[in-house]
Enzyme design. Structure first.
Site, PDB file in Angstrom:
ATOM      1  N   GLU A 219       0.838  -1.205   0.000  1.00 41.46           N
ATOM      2  CA  GLU A 219       0.000   0.000   0.000  1.00 41.46           C
ATOM      3  C   GLU A 219       0.867   1.247   0.000  1.00 41.46           C
ATOM      4  O   GLU A 219       2.023   1.210   0.425  1.00 41.46           O
ATOM      5  CB  GLU A 219      -0.864   0.011   1.273  1.00 41.46           C
ATOM      6  CG  GLU A 219      -2.327  -0.314   1.035  1.00 41.46           C
ATOM      7  CD  GLU A 219      -3.108   0.836   0.400  1.00 41.46           C
ATOM      8  OE1 GLU A 219      -2.530   1.612  -0.381  1.00 41.46           O
ATOM      9  OE2 GLU A 219      -4.305   0.946   0.685  1.00 41.46           O
TER      10      GLU A 219
ATOM     11  N   GLY B  22      -7.006   2.855   7.897  1.00 36.92           N
ATOM     12  CA  GLY B  22      -6.715   1.423   7.903  1.00 36.92           C
ATOM     13  C   GLY B  22      -7.834   0.597   7.286  1.00 36.92           C
ATOM     14  O   GLY B  22      -7.727  -0.619   7.153  1.00 36.92           O
TER      15      GLY B  22
ATOM     16  N   ILE C  52      -0.319   4.175   1.591  1.00 36.78           N
ATOM     17  CA  ILE C  52      -0.522   4.867   2.860  1.00 36.78           C
ATOM     18  C   ILE C  52      -1.639   4.192   3.652  1.00 36.78           C
ATOM     19  O   ILE C  52      -2.616   3.712   3.083  1.00 36.78           O
ATOM     20  CB  ILE C  52      -0.853   6.362   2.599  1.00 36.78           C
ATOM     21  CG1 ILE C  52      -0.875   7.171   3.889  1.00 36.78           C
ATOM     22  CG2 ILE C  52      -2.153   6.538   1.846  1.00 36.78           C
ATOM     23  CD1 ILE C  52      -0.855   8.681   3.648  1.00 36.78           C
ATOM     24  N   VAL C  53      -1.454   4.113   4.950  1.00 39.62           N
ATOM     25  CA  VAL C  53      -2.524   3.664   5.838  1.00 39.62           C
ATOM     26  C   VAL C  53      -3.034   4.890   6.577  1.00 39.62           C
ATOM     27  O   VAL C  53      -2.293   5.545   7.303  1.00 39.62           O
ATOM     28  CB  VAL C  53      -2.033   2.603   6.848  1.00 39.62           C
ATOM     29  CG1 VAL C  53      -3.147   2.213   7.796  1.00 39.62           C
ATOM     30  CG2 VAL C  53      -1.510   1.375   6.114  1.00 39.62           C
ATOM     31  N   ASP C  54      -4.298   5.208   6.311  1.00 38.90           N
ATOM     32  CA  ASP C  54      -4.908   6.383   6.936  1.00 38.90           C
ATOM     33  C   ASP C  54      -5.821   5.866   8.050  1.00 38.90           C
ATOM     34  O   ASP C  54      -5.389   5.707   9.190  1.00 38.90           O
ATOM     35  CB  ASP C  54      -5.656   7.162   5.847  1.00 38.90           C
ATOM     36  CG  ASP C  54      -6.257   8.463   6.334  1.00 38.90           C
ATOM     37  OD1 ASP C  54      -6.160   8.748   7.531  1.00 38.90           O
ATOM     38  OD2 ASP C  54      -6.836   9.202   5.516  1.00 38.90           O
TER      39      ASP C  54
HETATM   40  P1  IMP Z   1      -7.732   4.297   4.548  1.00 34.15           P
HETATM   41  O1  IMP Z   1      -8.650   3.221   4.039  1.00 34.15           O
HETATM   42  O2  IMP Z   1      -8.451   5.355   5.349  1.00 34.15           O
HETATM   43  O3  IMP Z   1      -6.536   3.739   5.291  1.00 34.15           O
HETATM   44  O4  IMP Z   1      -7.234   5.112   3.314  1.00 34.15           O
HETATM   45  C1  IMP Z   1      -6.407   4.549   2.441  1.00 34.15           C
HETATM   46  C2  IMP Z   1      -6.413   5.194   1.071  1.00 34.15           C
HETATM   47  O5  IMP Z   1      -6.827   6.576   1.052  1.00 34.15           O
HETATM   48  C3  IMP Z   1      -4.993   5.184   0.634  1.00 34.15           C
HETATM   49  O6  IMP Z   1      -4.687   3.968  -0.011  1.00 34.15           O
HETATM   50  C4  IMP Z   1      -4.893   6.387  -0.259  1.00 34.15           C
HETATM   51  O7  IMP Z   1      -5.229   6.022  -1.575  1.00 34.15           O
HETATM   52  C5  IMP Z   1      -5.905   7.339   0.297  1.00 34.15           C
HETATM   53  N1  IMP Z   1      -5.254   8.334   1.181  1.00 34.15           N
HETATM   54  C6  IMP Z   1      -5.406   8.456   2.512  1.00 34.15           C
HETATM   55  N2  IMP Z   1      -4.690   9.478   2.994  1.00 34.15           N
HETATM   56  C7  IMP Z   1      -4.062  10.031   1.939  1.00 34.15           C
HETATM   57  C8  IMP Z   1      -3.150  11.152   1.792  1.00 34.15           C
HETATM   58  O8  IMP Z   1      -2.759  11.845   2.742  1.00 34.15           O
HETATM   59  N3  IMP Z   1      -2.725  11.406   0.533  1.00 34.15           N
HETATM   60  C9  IMP Z   1      -3.111  10.679  -0.539  1.00 34.15           C
HETATM   61  N4  IMP Z   1      -3.934   9.621  -0.456  1.00 34.15           N
HETATM   62  C10 IMP Z   1      -4.411   9.300   0.775  1.00 34.15           C
HETATM   63 MG    MG Z   2      -4.082   3.575  -1.824  1.00 32.18          MG
END
Ligand code: IMP
Ligand code: MG
Length: 182
Positions: free
Chosen positions: A102, A108, A104-106
């Protein structure tokens, strides 16, 4: 250096040489951990991970193959937001050694969904790798390989985008809040 920053960007969080050094370290670690495996199966999550994955695999010293998945999520910030597969793997992964890669994990949510979905397909082993993880509350999902922890801000560059912009920057930069909180 900061004088050349695009006006959308607040600051560089991870410079290019630091990224490249960490990618090498991750590839070295993965090569050691999977030294005895016949073939490692890397699953890149489109679109953000393709630049990271391209650099990572070129430092691997073990046999491996690369495939991609793409997911879309409904309601980015909604807790109830669902994740849906829009592009799936070409092959079954039964008895394969798999790493999900991946960008980035935001929250998750995406990684957790992919982890549990692929786990259900009977791989020999399953691990996760992310270039960056935001400092915030995450859904509980194992993260085996990680490049950097970063603050909870929107970042772009090295594959990461904002509305398809800034993806090809060689560094990871923080986007100005006024750009994404419009
Ligand atoms: P999660 O499911 O909230 O962990 O988000 C994951 C996806 O959101 C990542 O694979 C990214 O594609 C996108 N994402 C989350 N934060 C960012 C960021 O700061 N910049 C760019 N893409 C992000
Ligand atoms: Mg992504």
């Amino acid at each position: 250096m900061n004088n050349d920053l695009h006006p959308d960007l607040a600051r560089i969080l991870v410079p290019e040489d630091t990224i490249q050094a960490h990618v090498k370290v991750l590839a070295h670690q993965i090569s050691l951990d999977y030294a005895d495996v016949e073939r490692l199966y890397l699953v890149g999550v489109l679109r953000g991970a393709f630049i990271f994955l391209a650099d990572l695999v070129r430092h691997l010293t073990i046999p491996h193959s690369v495939d991609f998945m793409s997911v879309s999520s409904y309601g980015k910030t909604a807790v109830s937001g669902e994740v849906r597969i829009v592009l799936d793997l070409r092959e079954p992964i039964v008895n394969q050694h798999v790493i999900i890669v991946e960008d980035i994990v935001d929250s998750g949510k995406t990684l957790s969904y992919l982890y549990h979905t692929l786990k259900g397909r009977g791989p020999a082993s399953l691990r996760t790798c992310s270039l960056v993880r935001k400092h915030r509350d995450h859904i509980d999902v194992p993260l085996h390989y990680l490049g950097f922890n970063i603050p909870d801000v929107w970042v772009v560059g090295y594959g990461l985008d904002y509305a398809d912009r800034h993806r090809t920057l060689p560094y990871i930069a923080e986007l100005k809040e006024e750009v994404y909180k419009k």
